[in-house]
Design an enzyme around this catalytic site. Structure first.
Site, PDB file in Angstrom:
ATOM      1  N   SER A 181       0.980  -1.191   0.056  1.00 38.24           N
ATOM      2  CA  SER A 181      -0.095  -0.105   0.098  1.00 38.24           C
ATOM      3  C   SER A 181       0.926   1.391   0.020  1.00 38.24           C
ATOM      4  O   SER A 181       2.250   1.239   0.675  1.00 38.24           O
ATOM      5  CB  SER A 181      -0.809  -0.024   1.153  1.00 38.24           C
ATOM      6  OG  SER A 181      -1.568   1.154   1.538  1.00 38.24           O
ATOM      7  N   TYR A 200      -2.236  -0.338  10.611  1.00 32.28           N
ATOM      8  CA  TYR A 200      -2.169  -0.697   8.986  1.00 32.28           C
ATOM      9  C   TYR A 200      -0.913  -0.403   8.621  1.00 32.28           C
ATOM     10  O   TYR A 200      -0.165  -1.418   7.950  1.00 32.28           O
ATOM     11  CB  TYR A 200      -3.387  -0.187   8.508  1.00 32.28           C
ATOM     12  CG  TYR A 200      -3.473  -0.536   7.089  1.00 32.28           C
ATOM     13  CD1 TYR A 200      -3.959  -1.659   6.645  1.00 32.28           C
ATOM     14  CD2 TYR A 200      -3.088   0.448   6.072  1.00 32.28           C
ATOM     15  CE1 TYR A 200      -3.945  -2.167   5.276  1.00 32.28           C
ATOM     16  CE2 TYR A 200      -3.232  -0.061   4.673  1.00 32.28           C
ATOM     17  CZ  TYR A 200      -3.758  -1.262   4.071  1.00 32.28           C
ATOM     18  OH  TYR A 200      -3.762  -1.532   2.990  1.00 32.28           O
TER      19      TYR A 200
END
Length: 276
Positions: free
Chosen positions: A228, A241
């Protein structure tokens, strides 16, 4: 079909705003899909051409107006051709984790339509997403029960893959797509939440990779890890995250170096914000 351009041993970032856009960047077979990375390539070679033309002009060797368009046309054209090269799906199988919803579900169906044999790992093999794959996919698409945090299920899935692979076919690619997210300020996020997210996003990726790496080495295939942009830039309230995606970046970089000797590519895909 994964583009040959992205088979190299470097990280690649995709910033498309639709899941299918990411897949098509990897899978264009008969026509060129224009994507942001192609724009960046053409602009880059344009800048190089400007500098080269200016240098030769200052040295009095060539006219700027002759060198610049010629160099840009050749370099930009070559980069576009290389970015559109594809590989055949014949005899190749791809394993994708996290196929219950989202990217994984789309990946599995599109790869199936491109002619790959697809092993779709689902957290719930009897769930709605898995049944959707069974309905929409061909006989080449196989749904596997696969909780990436459960080594027993991973071992069983590996045996199923070996059993279902016909003679002459290889497991050519693993797409580590399964993931989990959680948000909140560090002071208020329970430690168990950090552990839960890391168990899926980090240790799940490592476990799946270690389980299927022997098959990928034999095929001289590739590992595709879904990272990501959050694996490159940290933000407040995203630490559970963020830290897992930073870990995947490091894991992939290390694995890439180890696998070069085996001819196995390791690719990072870094999508931007798709939650909106």
């Amino acid at each position: 079909m994964l583009s040959a351009r992205y088979a190299h041993q470097y990280k690649t970032t995709y910033k498309h705003q639709q899941p299918t856009g990411v897949v098509f960047t990897l899978s264009c077979r008969t026509r060129m899909i224009w994507t942001y990375d192609k724009t960046e390539e053409v602009v880059f070679w344009g800048c190089v051409s400007v500098l080269l033309a200016a240098l030769l002009h200052v040295l009095g060797l060539c006219s700027w107006w002759t060198v610049f368009p010629t160099t840009w046309l050749l370099s930009g054209g070559a980069s576009l051709i290389l970015s559109s090269l594809t590989v055949s799906s014949s005899g190749k199988a791809v394993l994708v984790t996290g196929c219950d919803t989202g990217f994984g579900n789309s990946f599995a169906l599109i790869l199936d339509r491109l002619g790959f044999r697809v092993f779709a790992g689902c957290l719930h093999a009897g769930g709605e997403g898995a049944n959707h794959l069974r309905r929409e996919g061909s006989s080449r698409l196989h749904v596997l029960q696969m909780d990436v945090t459960n080594q027993e299920q991973l071992d069983k899935a590996a045996q199923e893959v070996k059993h279902l692979l016909p003679e002459g076919e290889v497991l050519w690619s693993l797409v580590n797509n399964a993931g989990l997210s959680a948000f909140g300020e560090v002071e208020w996020v329970p430690l168990n939440t950090y552990r839960k997210v890391a168990e899926v996003n980090v240790f799940g990726v490592i476990s799946v990779t270690k389980t299927f790496l022997p098959l990928l080495r034999r095929a001289r295939g590739r590992v595709v890890n879904m990272s990501s942009v959050a694996g490159t830039i940290g933000r407040g309230v995203m630490s559970p995250y963020n830290l897992t995606k930073f870990a995947i970046e490091g894991f992939s970089d290390c694995l890439r170096q180890e696998m070069m000797a085996w001819g196995v590519s390791v690719i990072l895909v870094e999508p931007s914000n798709f939650s909106a």
